[in-house]
Design a protein around this motif. Structure first.
Motif, PDB file in Angstrom:
ATOM      1  N   ASN A   1       0.845  -1.216  -0.161  1.00 44.34           N
ATOM      2  CA  ASN A   1      -0.009  -0.114  -0.025  1.00 44.34           C
ATOM      3  C   ASN A   1       0.901   1.358  -0.049  1.00 44.34           C
ATOM      4  OD1 ASN A   1      -3.089   0.387   0.154  1.00 44.34           O
ATOM      5  ND2 ASN A   1      -2.676  -1.676   0.931  1.00 44.34           N
ATOM      6  N   ALA A   2       2.098   1.039   0.605  1.00 43.04           N
ATOM      7  CA  ALA A   2       2.912   2.174   0.834  1.00 43.04           C
ATOM      8  C   ALA A   2       3.397   2.767  -0.802  1.00 43.04           C
ATOM      9  CB  ALA A   2       4.002   2.003   1.610  1.00 43.04           C
ATOM     10  N   SER A   3       3.587   1.663  -1.646  1.00 40.97           N
ATOM     11  CA  SER A   3       3.941   1.847  -3.044  1.00 40.97           C
ATOM     12  C   SER A   3       2.830   1.912  -4.045  1.00 40.97           C
ATOM     13  CB  SER A   3       4.996   1.056  -3.245  1.00 40.97           C
ATOM     14  OG  SER A   3       4.883  -0.442  -3.091  1.00 40.97           O
ATOM     15  N   PHE A   4       1.684   1.271  -3.774  1.00 37.94           N
ATOM     16  CA  PHE A   4       0.687   1.550  -4.481  1.00 37.94           C
ATOM     17  C   PHE A   4      -0.563   1.302  -3.857  1.00 37.94           C
ATOM     18  CE2 PHE A   4      -2.240  -0.748  -7.920  1.00 37.94           C
ATOM     19  CZ  PHE A   4      -2.078   0.531  -8.847  1.00 37.94           C
ATOM     20  N   PRO A   5      -1.262   2.512  -3.502  1.00 40.96           N
ATOM     21  CA  PRO A   5      -2.432   2.597  -2.663  1.00 40.96           C
ATOM     22  C   PRO A   5      -3.594   2.003  -3.073  1.00 40.96           C
ATOM     23  CG  PRO A   5      -1.203   4.494  -2.726  1.00 40.96           C
ATOM     24  CD  PRO A   5      -0.682   3.915  -3.665  1.00 40.96           C
ATOM     25  N   GLY A   6      -4.068   1.088  -2.074  1.00 41.94           N
ATOM     26  CA  GLY A   6      -5.533   0.381  -2.487  1.00 41.94           C
ATOM     27  C   GLY A   6      -5.210  -1.195  -2.776  1.00 41.94           C
ATOM     28  N   SER A   7      -3.831  -1.351  -2.761  1.00 44.28           N
ATOM     29  CA  SER A   7      -3.379  -3.137  -2.731  1.00 44.28           C
ATOM     30  C   SER A   7      -4.048  -3.765  -1.652  1.00 44.28           C
ATOM     31  CB  SER A   7      -1.958  -2.971  -2.666  1.00 44.28           C
ATOM     32  OG  SER A   7      -1.337  -2.451  -3.823  1.00 44.28           O
ATOM     33  N   ILE A   8      -4.620  -5.026  -2.110  1.00 48.97           N
ATOM     34  CA  ILE A   8      -5.193  -5.897  -1.132  1.00 48.97           C
ATOM     35  C   ILE A   8      -4.469  -7.117  -0.977  1.00 48.97           C
ATOM     36  CG2 ILE A   8      -7.386  -6.808  -0.257  1.00 48.97           C
ATOM     37  CD1 ILE A   8      -8.772  -4.943  -2.316  1.00 48.97           C
ATOM     38  N   VAL A   9      -4.322  -7.706   0.113  1.00 48.94           N
ATOM     39  CA  VAL A   9      -3.627  -9.200   0.268  1.00 48.94           C
ATOM     40  C   VAL A   9      -5.118 -10.007   0.132  1.00 48.94           C
ATOM     41  CG1 VAL A   9      -3.050 -10.911   1.783  1.00 48.94           C
ATOM     42  CG2 VAL A   9      -1.611  -8.601   1.667  1.00 48.94           C
ATOM     43  N   ALA A  10      -5.184 -10.945  -0.776  1.00 52.12           N
ATOM     44  CA  ALA A  10      -6.426 -11.644  -1.014  1.00 52.12           C
ATOM     45  C   ALA A  10      -6.441 -12.558   0.146  1.00 52.12           C
ATOM     46  CB  ALA A  10      -6.212 -12.816  -2.230  1.00 52.12           C
ATOM     47  N   ALA A  11      -7.934 -12.630   0.812  1.00 57.62           N
ATOM     48  CA  ALA A  11      -8.244 -13.445   1.878  1.00 57.62           C
ATOM     49  C   ALA A  11      -9.270 -14.454   1.648  1.00 57.62           C
ATOM     50  CB  ALA A  11      -8.560 -12.722   2.852  1.00 57.62           C
ATOM     51  N   THR A  12      -9.485 -15.528   2.120  1.00 57.63           N
ATOM     52  CA  THR A  12     -10.457 -16.518   1.774  1.00 57.63           C
ATOM     53  C   THR A  12     -11.879 -15.592   2.250  1.00 57.63           C
ATOM     54  OG1 THR A  12      -9.317 -18.401   2.368  1.00 57.63           O
ATOM     55  CG2 THR A  12     -11.646 -18.497   2.302  1.00 57.63           C
ATOM     56  N   GLY A  13     -12.743 -15.456   1.350  1.00 50.71           N
ATOM     57  CA  GLY A  13     -13.907 -14.771   1.779  1.00 50.71           C
ATOM     58  C   GLY A  13     -14.184 -13.451   1.104  1.00 50.71           C
ATOM     59  N   LEU A  14     -12.940 -12.826   0.676  1.00 49.87           N
ATOM     60  CA  LEU A  14     -12.815 -11.758   0.157  1.00 49.87           C
ATOM     61  C   LEU A  14     -13.783 -11.544  -1.133  1.00 49.87           C
ATOM     62  CD1 LEU A  14     -11.541  -8.649   0.225  1.00 49.87           C
ATOM     63  CD2 LEU A  14      -9.908  -9.838  -1.591  1.00 49.87           C
ATOM     64  N   GLU A  15     -14.539 -10.327  -1.129  1.00 51.20           N
ATOM     65  CA  GLU A  15     -15.280 -10.247  -2.445  1.00 51.20           C
ATOM     66  C   GLU A  15     -15.163  -8.766  -2.799  1.00 51.20           C
ATOM     67  OE1 GLU A  15     -19.559 -10.449  -1.524  1.00 51.20           O
ATOM     68  OE2 GLU A  15     -19.595 -12.448  -0.877  1.00 51.20           O
ATOM     69  N   LEU A  16     -15.017  -8.631  -4.008  1.00 50.87           N
ATOM     70  CA  LEU A  16     -14.788  -7.439  -4.641  1.00 50.87           C
ATOM     71  C   LEU A  16     -15.398  -7.009  -5.821  1.00 50.87           C
ATOM     72  CD1 LEU A  16     -10.740  -8.065  -5.091  1.00 50.87           C
ATOM     73  CD2 LEU A  16     -11.747  -6.276  -3.391  1.00 50.87           C
ATOM     74  N   ALA A  17     -16.027  -5.842  -6.273  1.00 49.93           N
ATOM     75  CA  ALA A  17     -16.724  -5.565  -7.332  1.00 49.93           C
ATOM     76  C   ALA A  17     -15.780  -4.427  -8.389  1.00 49.93           C
ATOM     77  CB  ALA A  17     -17.958  -4.853  -6.928  1.00 49.93           C
ATOM     78  N   PRO A  18     -15.414  -5.188  -9.666  1.00 52.67           N
ATOM     79  CA  PRO A  18     -14.469  -4.370 -10.216  1.00 52.67           C
ATOM     80  C   PRO A  18     -14.985  -2.963 -10.657  1.00 52.67           C
ATOM     81  CG  PRO A  18     -15.241  -5.972 -11.485  1.00 52.67           C
ATOM     82  CD  PRO A  18     -15.783  -6.197 -10.148  1.00 52.67           C
TER      83      PRO A  18
END
Ligand SMILES: [Zn+2]
Ligand SMILES: [Zn+2]
Length: 276
Positions: free
Chosen positions: A259-276
């Motif tokens: 996140n410090a170098s690319f804000p908004g980066s997420i570590v994938a976790a089981t159960g994570l839901e994302l809408a592009p």
């Protein structure tokens, strides 16, 4: 009105092998499996151990029609296949795609080879579903349903691997895992492939400081993921294929660093839901 929803769900984000431990409760312990739902169509990318929970979810929701895309068939991406309950249901229709082979192996042969005695007693002959095994070769473009375009690319990984770019309703999500980059050399084909994507799910098995030690293992780093997002104008990085030894603290640290170098980066976790 047509259903325009696009949802990404992570069912397993680990690489190599499941890592159940009390220290891994936040990011989960299951291996690669990602669901994408575009306008109600269910598409599954890899069936590692995360596919066991996905399977129960499909049954609970009464989903009897889906497409399954393999990046490749190393254990961590296929071990959930025999446990995908809807495949044993005669009311299910499924298409299973594979395109990573570097010889004439077919998708059907892959399933037969994996689910075979004495390593596993149940063979694909026991699948009651109506299954179509689909063979393709990257950079072939796949069109599983009206309005859904899936582009493909060959990745740099032992025994071959395929990256996917799913485009629907003006949004795009790339699933690029099990890929080794070459430090200092720009991968123009991959950058073009990723151009302007909303989400990149990327092989971040190692950190840059670990990478030298694991050259030739077929994996990449979160730092390379950040670099690719910058070069290709990708909006969001999802850090994926976690090294089995990483615990929640390690992954939280990686999330902070990324996140410090690319804000908004997420570590994938089981159960994570994302809408592009
Ligand atoms: Zn893997
Ligand atoms: Zn692999």
């Amino acid at each position: 009105m047509a259903d325009a929803s696009f949802l990404v769900r992570i069912w397993g984000a680990r690489g190599s092998l499941p890592a159940p431990a009390a220290t891994n409760l936040i990011y989960g312990s299951d291996t690669c499996s990602v669901e994408m739902r575009c306008g109600g169509h269910v598409m599954i990318f890899d069936v590692g151990s995360g596919a066991v929970a996905l399977s129960s979810h499909l049954v609970a929701e009464g989903i009897k029609n889906f497409d399954l895309f393999f990046s490749h068939c190393h254990f961590d991406h296929i071990m959930g296949l025999p446990f995908l309950k809807p495949l044993y249901d005669h009311e299910t229709s499924a298409r299973i795609y594979a395109g990573h082979f570097q010889d004439n192996t077919t998708c059907r042969q892959m399933a037969d080879g994996f689910m075979a005695p004495p390593y596993f007693p149940v063979t694909p002959k026991y699948f009651d579903a109506d299954i179509k095994y689909v063979d393709f070769r990257p950079p072939e473009t796949l069109k599983p349903h009206d309005g859904i375009v899936i582009r493909t690319i060959s990745l740099n990984h032992p025994n071959g691997c395929v990256g996917y770019r799913v485009e629907f309703g003006g949004k795009s999500v790339c699933y690029v895992t099990d890929h080794e980059h070459v430090p200092g050399r720009e991968n123009n084909a991959l950058v073009t492939f990723l151009k302007g994507a909303d989400i990149l799910i990327y092989d971040c098995m190692y950190t840059e400081s670990e990478f030298d030690h694991y050259r030739g293992y077929g994996h990449s780093t979160w730092e390379e993921g950040v670099r690719l997002c910058g070069l290709a104008g990708v909006k969001r990085l999802v850090i994926f294929h976690h090294r089995p030894g990483r615990d929640d603290d390690d992954l939280r640290q990686i999330e902070n660093d990324a996140n410090a170098s690319f804000p908004g980066s997420i570590v994938a976790a089981t159960g994570l839901e994302l809408a592009p």
